[in-house]
Design a protein around this motif. Structure first.
Motif, PDB file in Angstrom:
ATOM      1  N   SER A   1       0.847  -1.181   0.000  1.00 41.54           N
ATOM      2  CA  SER A   1       0.000   0.000   0.000  1.00 41.54           C
ATOM      3  C   SER A   1       0.884   1.233   0.000  1.00 41.54           C
ATOM      4  N   GLY A   2       0.296   2.373  -0.363  1.00 39.66           N
ATOM      5  CA  GLY A   2       0.996   3.641  -0.221  1.00 39.66           C
ATOM      6  C   GLY A   2       1.479   4.299  -1.496  1.00 39.66           C
ATOM      7  N   GLY A   3       1.273   3.719  -2.653  1.00 40.95           N
ATOM      8  CA  GLY A   3       1.725   4.356  -3.883  1.00 40.95           C
ATOM      9  C   GLY A   3       0.846   5.536  -4.258  1.00 40.95           C
ATOM     10  N   GLY A   4       1.211   6.217  -5.360  1.00 40.62           N
ATOM     11  CA  GLY A   4       0.407   7.329  -5.836  1.00 40.62           C
ATOM     12  C   GLY A   4       1.237   8.387  -6.521  1.00 40.62           C
ATOM     13  N   LEU A   5       0.667   9.592  -6.604  1.00 40.28           N
ATOM     14  CA  LEU A   5       1.334  10.733  -7.232  1.00 40.28           C
ATOM     15  C   LEU A   5       2.053  11.563  -6.187  1.00 40.28           C
ATOM     16  N   VAL A   6       3.226  12.061  -6.553  1.00 39.64           N
ATOM     17  CA  VAL A   6       3.984  12.912  -5.644  1.00 39.64           C
ATOM     18  C   VAL A   6       4.780  13.905  -6.492  1.00 39.64           C
ATOM     19  N   GLN A   7       4.953  15.096  -5.971  1.00 42.22           N
ATOM     20  CA  GLN A   7       5.703  16.118  -6.699  1.00 42.22           C
ATOM     21  C   GLN A   7       7.203  15.928  -6.504  1.00 42.22           C
TER      22      GLN A   7
ATOM     23  N   VAL B   1       4.184   4.380  -8.428  1.00 46.19           N
ATOM     24  CA  VAL B   1       4.629   5.658  -7.876  1.00 46.19           C
ATOM     25  C   VAL B   1       4.973   6.553  -9.053  1.00 46.19           C
ATOM     26  N   THR B   2       4.317   7.699  -9.126  1.00 43.08           N
ATOM     27  CA  THR B   2       4.543   8.640 -10.220  1.00 43.08           C
ATOM     28  C   THR B   2       4.981   9.974  -9.647  1.00 43.08           C
ATOM     29  N   VAL B   3       6.153  10.424 -10.083  1.00 43.71           N
ATOM     30  CA  VAL B   3       6.696  11.695  -9.623  1.00 43.71           C
ATOM     31  C   VAL B   3       6.508  12.698 -10.749  1.00 43.71           C
ATOM     32  N   THR B   4       5.655  13.673 -10.506  1.00 48.09           N
ATOM     33  CA  THR B   4       5.348  14.634 -11.551  1.00 48.09           C
ATOM     34  C   THR B   4       4.892  15.950 -10.943  1.00 48.09           C
ATOM     35  N   SER B   5       5.215  17.035 -11.627  1.00 54.22           N
ATOM     36  CA  SER B   5       4.762  18.343 -11.166  1.00 54.22           C
ATOM     37  C   SER B   5       3.452  18.727 -11.844  1.00 54.22           C
TER      38      SER B   5
END
Length: 123
Positions: A7-13, A119-123
């Protein structure tokens, strides 16, 4: 039957933080080598971090000083705290468990795998 539930994934800047969790059932957790791997689109699965033999840890160079792997034996859970994330950290992250891992970093050494978390790192 050993099961790993992530658990814990998602979008982050970029520059932000995210923590992944992996709960293990069906096996004595304390003596199990636990690791995180990741697989970016179009690339092979790669080792990220591992914890074994109580408190020993290992990281790939690209995440040293940014990511922290830890485990709570009472909860049979391993964590990956991801700090100062960068776009190149974007991937599906997998939790893995090994009955015995000679090199710690080899994909083939791990016997059980979680379902994977994006996990996606995007602004």
């Amino acid at each position: 039957q050993v099961q790993l539930e992530e658990s814990g994934g998602g979008l982050v800047q970029p520059g932000g933080s995210l923590t992944l969790s992996c709960a293990v059932s069906g096996r004595t957790f304390r003596s199990t080598t636990m690791a995180w791997f990741r697989q970016a689109s179009g690339k092979e699965r790669e080792f990220v971090a591992a914890t074994w033999n109580g408190s020993r840890t290992r990281y790939i160079d690209s995440v040293k000083d940014r990511f922290i792997i830890s485990r709570d034996n009472a909860k049979s859970t391993v964590y990956l705290q991801m700090n100062s994330v960068q776009p190149e950290d974007t991937a599906v992250y997998y939790c893995a468990a090994a009955l015995y891992a000679r090199t710690i970093t080899g994909v083939s050494e791990y016997d059980y795998w979680g379902q994977g978390n994006q996990v996606t790192v995007t602004s």
